[in-house]
Design a protein around this motif. Sequence first.
Motif, PDB file in Angstrom:
ATOM      1  N   UNK A 292       0.847  -1.169   0.000  1.00  0.00           N
ATOM      2  CA  UNK A 292       0.000   0.000   0.000  1.00  0.00           C
ATOM      3  C   UNK A 292       0.896   1.236   0.000  1.00  0.00           C
ATOM      4  N   UNK A 293       0.754   2.055  -1.008  1.00  0.00           N
ATOM      5  CA  UNK A 293       1.495   3.305  -1.114  1.00  0.00           C
ATOM      6  C   UNK A 293       0.507   4.446  -1.162  1.00  0.00           C
ATOM      7  N   UNK A 294       0.709   5.451  -0.339  1.00  0.00           N
ATOM      8  CA  UNK A 294      -0.137   6.628  -0.371  1.00  0.00           C
ATOM      9  C   UNK A 294       0.516   7.663  -1.275  1.00  0.00           C
ATOM     10  N   UNK A 295      -0.232   8.132  -2.267  1.00  0.00           N
ATOM     11  CA  UNK A 295       0.285   9.081  -3.238  1.00  0.00           C
ATOM     12  C   UNK A 295      -0.585  10.319  -3.274  1.00  0.00           C
ATOM     13  N   UNK A 296       0.027  11.458  -3.483  1.00  0.00           N
ATOM     14  CA  UNK A 296      -0.698  12.701  -3.689  1.00  0.00           C
ATOM     15  C   UNK A 296      -0.429  13.146  -5.122  1.00  0.00           C
ATOM     16  N   UNK A 297      -1.499  13.289  -5.879  1.00  0.00           N
ATOM     17  CA  UNK A 297      -1.387  13.696  -7.282  1.00  0.00           C
ATOM     18  C   UNK A 297      -1.925  15.110  -7.430  1.00  0.00           C
ATOM     19  N   UNK A 298      -1.213  15.933  -8.184  1.00  0.00           N
ATOM     20  CA  UNK A 298      -1.668  17.295  -8.456  1.00  0.00           C
ATOM     21  C   UNK A 298      -2.720  17.286  -9.560  1.00  0.00           C
ATOM     22  N   UNK A 299      -3.692  18.180  -9.440  1.00  0.00           N
ATOM     23  CA  UNK A 299      -4.725  18.324 -10.457  1.00  0.00           C
ATOM     24  C   UNK A 299      -4.376  19.527 -11.316  1.00  0.00           C
ATOM     25  N   UNK A 300      -4.201  19.289 -12.619  1.00  0.00           N
ATOM     26  CA  UNK A 300      -3.921  20.361 -13.578  1.00  0.00           C
ATOM     27  C   UNK A 300      -5.030  20.387 -14.614  1.00  0.00           C
ATOM     28  N   UNK A 301      -5.761  21.484 -14.684  1.00  0.00           N
ATOM     29  CA  UNK A 301      -6.870  21.632 -15.628  1.00  0.00           C
ATOM     30  C   UNK A 301      -7.864  20.478 -15.508  1.00  0.00           C
ATOM     31  N   UNK A 302      -8.188  20.088 -14.289  1.00  0.00           N
ATOM     32  CA  UNK A 302      -9.112  19.007 -13.917  1.00  0.00           C
ATOM     33  C   UNK A 302      -8.660  17.632 -14.391  1.00  0.00           C
ATOM     34  N   UNK A 303      -7.345  17.433 -14.597  1.00  0.00           N
ATOM     35  CA  UNK A 303      -6.801  16.125 -14.957  1.00  0.00           C
ATOM     36  C   UNK A 303      -5.679  15.752 -13.997  1.00  0.00           C
ATOM     37  N   UNK A 304      -5.580  14.455 -13.687  1.00  0.00           N
ATOM     38  CA  UNK A 304      -4.432  13.959 -12.930  1.00  0.00           C
ATOM     39  C   UNK A 304      -3.611  13.064 -13.854  1.00  0.00           C
ATOM     40  N   UNK A 305      -2.307  13.105 -13.673  1.00  0.00           N
ATOM     41  CA  UNK A 305      -1.370  12.422 -14.567  1.00  0.00           C
ATOM     42  C   UNK A 305      -0.778  11.196 -13.857  1.00  0.00           C
TER      43      UNK A 305
ATOM     44  N   UNK B 228     -10.207  14.332  -2.099  1.00  0.00           N
ATOM     45  CA  UNK B 228     -10.070  15.142  -3.306  1.00  0.00           C
ATOM     46  C   UNK B 228     -10.313  16.597  -2.939  1.00  0.00           C
ATOM     47  N   UNK B 229      -9.418  17.462  -3.379  1.00  0.00           N
ATOM     48  CA  UNK B 229      -9.602  18.907  -3.200  1.00  0.00           C
ATOM     49  C   UNK B 229      -9.480  19.557  -4.568  1.00  0.00           C
ATOM     50  N   UNK B 230      -9.484  20.871  -4.601  1.00  0.00           N
ATOM     51  CA  UNK B 230      -9.398  21.567  -5.886  1.00  0.00           C
ATOM     52  C   UNK B 230      -8.018  21.447  -6.517  1.00  0.00           C
ATOM     53  N   UNK B 231      -6.978  21.269  -5.697  1.00  0.00           N
ATOM     54  CA  UNK B 231      -5.616  21.268  -6.226  1.00  0.00           C
ATOM     55  C   UNK B 231      -4.940  19.901  -6.264  1.00  0.00           C
ATOM     56  N   UNK B 232      -5.384  18.978  -5.413  1.00  0.00           N
ATOM     57  CA  UNK B 232      -4.749  17.665  -5.418  1.00  0.00           C
ATOM     58  C   UNK B 232      -5.724  16.564  -5.007  1.00  0.00           C
ATOM     59  N   UNK B 233      -5.281  15.337  -5.237  1.00  0.00           N
ATOM     60  CA  UNK B 233      -6.082  14.165  -4.926  1.00  0.00           C
ATOM     61  C   UNK B 233      -5.160  13.159  -4.230  1.00  0.00           C
ATOM     62  N   UNK B 234      -5.651  12.532  -3.167  1.00  0.00           N
ATOM     63  CA  UNK B 234      -4.867  11.558  -2.416  1.00  0.00           C
ATOM     64  C   UNK B 234      -5.403  10.167  -2.729  1.00  0.00           C
ATOM     65  N   UNK B 235      -4.510   9.277  -3.171  1.00  0.00           N
ATOM     66  CA  UNK B 235      -4.884   7.909  -3.522  1.00  0.00           C
ATOM     67  C   UNK B 235      -3.952   6.938  -2.803  1.00  0.00           C
TER      68      UNK B 235
END
Length: 143
Positions: free
Chosen positions: A1-14, A98-105
């Motif tokens: 299990x790895x916790x990752x924080x992804x940035x949201x750019x123009x409503x997309x995560x990469x 999920x927030x406006x700037x990032x998402x935690x998975x």
Amino acid sequence: MNKLTKNINNSYIDFSSDVQKNIKLTILYGEPKNKSWGELIHLYDTLKYIENEYIDFKDYKIDTRKIIPGSVLHIRIERPIWRNECLLFDGFYIIISKSRTDIVVEKHATLAKAVREQRKKSATFGFAPIPNKGKWQNYQKHK
């Protein structure tokens, strides 16, 4: 299990960095196809009773407008190399917040492990749990 924080750019995560790190060479039975897709699993009881929603996964990016906390995200990439050999990536993620700037998975090895962890974390993080096997009929939406 790895916790990752992804940035949201123009409503997309990469997810390109995850794909590049974890893609592997495998042998598939039958003819491998060139495909790339993602699905959000909102409800999972068994393979017979699954409530999922397929989403676009082009250029390793996912639109975040349909993503809700508590869902399990399944990403699959299959690229044929030669006959029955292909490059394969299977990723299973629980959407924690999920927030406006990032998402935690949280990344898991299999769908079963992701669903099990989702059930455990539902009370802690405040999202609706995926029901245990046999509890399907207790949900209003499916009566």
